[in-house]
Design a protein around this motif. Structure first.
Motif, PDB file in Angstrom:
ATOM      1  N   ARG A 252       0.832  -1.210   0.000  1.00  0.00           N
ATOM      2  CA  ARG A 252       0.000   0.000   0.000  1.00  0.00           C
ATOM      3  C   ARG A 252       0.867   1.261   0.000  1.00  0.00           C
ATOM      4  NH1 ARG A 252      -2.555  -1.061   4.402  1.00  0.00           N
ATOM      5  NH2 ARG A 252      -1.537   0.479   5.738  1.00  0.00           N
ATOM      6  N   GLY A 253       1.928   1.243   0.797  1.00  0.00           N
ATOM      7  CA  GLY A 253       2.809   2.403   0.846  1.00  0.00           C
ATOM      8  C   GLY A 253       3.531   2.636  -0.468  1.00  0.00           C
ATOM      9  N   GLY A 254       3.930   1.536  -1.122  1.00  0.00           N
ATOM     10  CA  GLY A 254       4.608   1.674  -2.412  1.00  0.00           C
ATOM     11  C   GLY A 254       3.694   2.252  -3.480  1.00  0.00           C
ATOM     12  N   ILE A 255       2.449   1.778  -3.515  1.00  0.00           N
ATOM     13  CA  ILE A 255       1.487   2.304  -4.476  1.00  0.00           C
ATOM     14  C   ILE A 255       1.220   3.779  -4.200  1.00  0.00           C
ATOM     15  CG2 ILE A 255      -0.899   2.160  -5.293  1.00  0.00           C
ATOM     16  CD1 ILE A 255       0.890  -0.088  -6.280  1.00  0.00           C
ATOM     17  N   ALA A 256       1.123   4.132  -2.919  1.00  0.00           N
ATOM     18  CA  ALA A 256       0.868   5.531  -2.551  1.00  0.00           C
ATOM     19  C   ALA A 256       1.994   6.438  -3.042  1.00  0.00           C
ATOM     20  CB  ALA A 256       0.704   5.650  -1.039  1.00  0.00           C
ATOM     21  N   MET A 257       3.234   5.962  -2.927  1.00  0.00           N
ATOM     22  CA  MET A 257       4.373   6.763  -3.393  1.00  0.00           C
ATOM     23  C   MET A 257       4.311   6.980  -4.899  1.00  0.00           C
ATOM     24  SD  MET A 257       7.545   5.254  -1.126  1.00  0.00           S
ATOM     25  CE  MET A 257       8.719   6.264  -2.053  1.00  0.00           C
ATOM     26  N   ILE A 258       3.968   5.931  -5.628  1.00  0.00           N
ATOM     27  CA  ILE A 258       3.861   6.046  -7.088  1.00  0.00           C
ATOM     28  C   ILE A 258       2.782   7.053  -7.468  1.00  0.00           C
ATOM     29  CG2 ILE A 258       3.197   4.813  -9.192  1.00  0.00           C
ATOM     30  CD1 ILE A 258       4.451   2.290  -7.950  1.00  0.00           C
ATOM     31  N   LEU A 259       1.621   6.926  -6.833  1.00  0.00           N
ATOM     32  CA  LEU A 259       0.505   7.823  -7.171  1.00  0.00           C
ATOM     33  C   LEU A 259       0.813   9.263  -6.788  1.00  0.00           C
ATOM     34  CD1 LEU A 259      -2.473   5.563  -6.006  1.00  0.00           C
ATOM     35  CD2 LEU A 259      -1.737   5.994  -8.363  1.00  0.00           C
ATOM     36  N   ASP A 260       1.349   9.465  -5.593  1.00  0.00           N
ATOM     37  CA  ASP A 260       1.622  10.824  -5.114  1.00  0.00           C
ATOM     38  C   ASP A 260       2.748  11.507  -5.880  1.00  0.00           C
ATOM     39  OD1 ASP A 260      -0.345  11.286  -3.191  1.00  0.00           O
ATOM     40  OD2 ASP A 260       0.788  10.260  -1.618  1.00  0.00           O
ATOM     41  N   SER A 261       3.528  10.729  -6.639  1.00  0.00           N
ATOM     42  CA  SER A 261       4.614  11.321  -7.429  1.00  0.00           C
ATOM     43  C   SER A 261       4.093  12.050  -8.663  1.00  0.00           C
ATOM     44  CB  SER A 261       5.603  10.236  -7.861  1.00  0.00           C
ATOM     45  OG  SER A 261       5.032   9.374  -8.848  1.00  0.00           O
ATOM     46  N   GLN A 262       2.807  11.853  -8.962  1.00  0.00           N
ATOM     47  CA  GLN A 262       2.221  12.443 -10.161  1.00  0.00           C
ATOM     48  C   GLN A 262       1.553  13.785  -9.846  1.00  0.00           C
ATOM     49  OE1 GLN A 262       2.654  10.676 -13.232  1.00  0.00           O
ATOM     50  NE2 GLN A 262       4.037   9.734 -11.740  1.00  0.00           N
ATOM     51  N   PRO A 263       1.702  14.756 -10.736  1.00  0.00           N
ATOM     52  CA  PRO A 263       1.133  16.088 -10.457  1.00  0.00           C
ATOM     53  C   PRO A 263      -0.389  16.132 -10.490  1.00  0.00           C
ATOM     54  CG  PRO A 263       2.011  15.997 -12.691  1.00  0.00           C
ATOM     55  CD  PRO A 263       2.441  14.717 -12.013  1.00  0.00           C
ATOM     56  N   ASP A 264      -1.023  15.114 -11.108  1.00  0.00           N
ATOM     57  CA  ASP A 264      -2.478  15.138 -11.247  1.00  0.00           C
ATOM     58  C   ASP A 264      -3.177  14.082 -10.394  1.00  0.00           C
ATOM     59  OD1 ASP A 264      -1.379  13.097 -12.760  1.00  0.00           O
ATOM     60  OD2 ASP A 264      -3.020  13.105 -14.225  1.00  0.00           O
ATOM     61  N   VAL A 265      -2.427  13.428  -9.498  1.00  0.00           N
ATOM     62  CA  VAL A 265      -3.003  12.371  -8.670  1.00  0.00           C
ATOM     63  C   VAL A 265      -2.670  12.633  -7.205  1.00  0.00           C
ATOM     64  CG1 VAL A 265      -3.103   9.896  -8.199  1.00  0.00           C
ATOM     65  CG2 VAL A 265      -2.739  10.696 -10.537  1.00  0.00           C
TER      66      VAL A 265
ATOM     67  N   GLU B   3       3.540   2.447 -14.852  1.00  0.00           N
ATOM     68  CA  GLU B   3       2.938   3.240 -15.923  1.00  0.00           C
ATOM     69  C   GLU B   3       1.539   2.750 -16.246  1.00  0.00           C
ATOM     70  OE1 GLU B   3       5.871   1.767 -16.059  1.00  0.00           O
ATOM     71  OE2 GLU B   3       7.275   3.461 -15.991  1.00  0.00           O
ATOM     72  N   PHE B   4       1.343   1.426 -16.220  1.00  0.00           N
ATOM     73  CA  PHE B   4       0.022   0.879 -16.511  1.00  0.00           C
ATOM     74  C   PHE B   4      -0.951   1.205 -15.382  1.00  0.00           C
ATOM     75  CE2 PHE B   4      -3.203  -2.454 -16.302  1.00  0.00           C
ATOM     76  CZ  PHE B   4      -3.718  -2.393 -17.583  1.00  0.00           C
ATOM     77  N   LEU B   5      -0.492   1.097 -14.148  1.00  0.00           N
ATOM     78  CA  LEU B   5      -1.342   1.436 -13.007  1.00  0.00           C
ATOM     79  C   LEU B   5      -1.807   2.881 -13.100  1.00  0.00           C
ATOM     80  CD1 LEU B   5      -2.558   0.824 -10.211  1.00  0.00           C
ATOM     81  CD2 LEU B   5      -0.381   1.566  -9.232  1.00  0.00           C
ATOM     82  N   LEU B   6      -0.878   3.792 -13.385  1.00  0.00           N
ATOM     83  CA  LEU B   6      -1.226   5.206 -13.482  1.00  0.00           C
ATOM     84  C   LEU B   6      -2.199   5.454 -14.636  1.00  0.00           C
ATOM     85  CD1 LEU B   6       2.314   6.702 -12.859  1.00  0.00           C
ATOM     86  CD2 LEU B   6       0.336   6.898 -11.332  1.00  0.00           C
ATOM     87  N   ALA B   7      -1.948   4.804 -15.766  1.00  0.00           N
ATOM     88  CA  ALA B   7      -2.846   4.958 -16.907  1.00  0.00           C
ATOM     89  C   ALA B   7      -4.231   4.432 -16.574  1.00  0.00           C
ATOM     90  CB  ALA B   7      -2.280   4.235 -18.131  1.00  0.00           C
ATOM     91  N   SER B   8      -4.296   3.339 -15.815  1.00  0.00           N
ATOM     92  CA  SER B   8      -5.574   2.749 -15.437  1.00  0.00           C
ATOM     93  C   SER B   8      -6.353   3.680 -14.529  1.00  0.00           C
ATOM     94  CB  SER B   8      -5.350   1.409 -14.735  1.00  0.00           C
ATOM     95  OG  SER B   8      -4.729   0.488 -15.588  1.00  0.00           O
ATOM     96  N   VAL B   9      -5.678   4.266 -13.558  1.00  0.00           N
ATOM     97  CA  VAL B   9      -6.332   5.202 -12.635  1.00  0.00           C
ATOM     98  C   VAL B   9      -6.882   6.402 -13.401  1.00  0.00           C
ATOM     99  CG1 VAL B   9      -5.920   6.835 -10.748  1.00  0.00           C
ATOM    100  CG2 VAL B   9      -5.023   4.502 -10.604  1.00  0.00           C
ATOM    101  N   ARG B  10      -6.087   6.935 -14.319  1.00  0.00           N
ATOM    102  CA  ARG B  10      -6.540   8.096 -15.092  1.00  0.00           C
ATOM    103  C   ARG B  10      -7.706   7.731 -16.005  1.00  0.00           C
ATOM    104  NH1 ARG B  10      -0.529   9.054 -15.554  1.00  0.00           N
ATOM    105  NH2 ARG B  10      -0.099  10.844 -14.196  1.00  0.00           N
ATOM    106  N   ALA B  11      -7.642   6.547 -16.608  1.00  0.00           N
ATOM    107  CA  ALA B  11      -8.703   6.122 -17.519  1.00  0.00           C
ATOM    108  C   ALA B  11     -10.020   5.942 -16.767  1.00  0.00           C
ATOM    109  CB  ALA B  11      -8.313   4.823 -18.220  1.00  0.00           C
ATOM    110  N   VAL B  12      -9.962   5.304 -15.613  1.00  0.00           N
ATOM    111  CA  VAL B  12     -11.172   5.084 -14.827  1.00  0.00           C
ATOM    112  C   VAL B  12     -11.754   6.408 -14.349  1.00  0.00           C
ATOM    113  CG1 VAL B  12     -11.985   4.214 -12.607  1.00  0.00           C
ATOM    114  CG2 VAL B  12     -10.720   2.728 -14.119  1.00  0.00           C
TER     115      VAL B  12
END
Length: 213
Positions: free
Chosen positions: A14-27, A111-120
C-alpha cells in the motif's frame, strides 16, 4: 486532481502504491486503509474519485465491500479498481458483477497502473474487453435474450454496443461507423444510460450475458 483511496491489508504494498501515485502532479492519495470494514465512512470523509482495493482481505473482502458501496451510494460511488494477483480470477469476475470498473494486476508496471487510474477517473474502460469476456466465459451465465431495456436502443446504438463489447475503442468504432469520436462517445453514454450500466466493463458483461457477442 484525481483523488485516490487505497484499501489493502499489506502495508508495504500500500505504501509503495501511494508513493507512485503521489509522485504524479495530477493524482493525490486522500485515504489509506488496511480494511474495507468502514469503506462508506472513508469515502464520505475523503471523497475519492477512484478506489484501488484488494480483492482478498480479512474481515470483509473487496467484492463484498464493492457491492455494499455501490448499493449505498449508487451513481455517486467512486470508480473501483480491484487489485488481484491473477489475470483470470473468479474473484475479479465477481467484483465486476458487484460494480467494480475493472481490475489491475498487483504486479502491473507503474505506468500501466497510473494509466488505469486516469482512464477510470475519466470514465473509460480499463479492463480489455477480451479479458472481461474470458472471465465470464469461465464464470458467467447467458440469458436467452435481452430484456425490454434493450428495445429502447436505436439500431445505430445496438451496432455500437456490439462493437464496443467486442473490444473496439471509440476511435475504431468511429472509423467503422463513419462517425466522429465525439458522436461515438455520446452514443456510448446514451447506451449506458438506457441499459442502466455504470461503464464499458459492465457493457461487455451485459453483451456477453445476453448473447450479443
Amino acid at each position: 486532481m484525481i483523488r485516490v483511496a487505497l484499501i489493502d491489508d499489506q502495508p508495504l504494498f500500500r505504501g509503495g502504491i501511494a508513493m507512485i501515485l503521489d509522485s504524479q502532479p495530477d493524482v493525490e492519495v486522500v485515504a489509506q486503509e488496511s480494511s474495507a470494514l468502514n469503506l462508506s465512512s472513508t469515502v464520505r470523509a475523503s471523497a475519492p474519485d477512484v478506489i484501488l482495493m484488494d480483492v482478498r482481505m480479512p474481515g470483509i473482502d473487496g467484492i463484498t465491500a464493492t457491492r455494499q458501496l455501490v448499493a449505498d451510494l449508487g451513481d455517486e460511488a467512486p470508480k473501483i479498481l480491484v487489485l488481484t494477483t491473477f489475470d483470470v480470477d473468479e474473484a475479479a469476475a465477481r467484483a465486476i458483477e458487484a460494480g467494480a470498473s475493472g481490475f489491475v494486476l498487483k504486479d502491473a508496471q507503474p505506468e500501466f497502473l497510473l494509466a488505469s487510474v486516469r482512464a477510470v477517473a475519466d470514465g473509460s474502460q480499463v479492463v480489455a474487453a477480451s479479458a472481461t469476456r474470458r472471465l465470464f466465459e469461465r464464470h458467467g451465465t447467458r440469458t436467452a435474450r435481452p430484456g425490454p431495456e434493450y428495445d429502447a436502443l436505436t439500431v445505430r446504438e445496438r451496432e455500437i454496443l456490439v462493437r464496443a463489447a467486442s473490444g473496439l475503442s471509440n476511435a475504431e468504432i468511429a472509423q467503422a461507423e463513419f462517425l466522429s469520436e465525439a458522436t461515438v462517445k455520446t452514443h456510448i453514454s446514451r447506451i449506458l444510460a438506457k441499459l442502466s450500466l455504470r461503464d464499458r466493463v459492465q457493457l461487455v458483461v451485459y453483451a456477453y450475458e445476453h448473447g450479443l457477442v
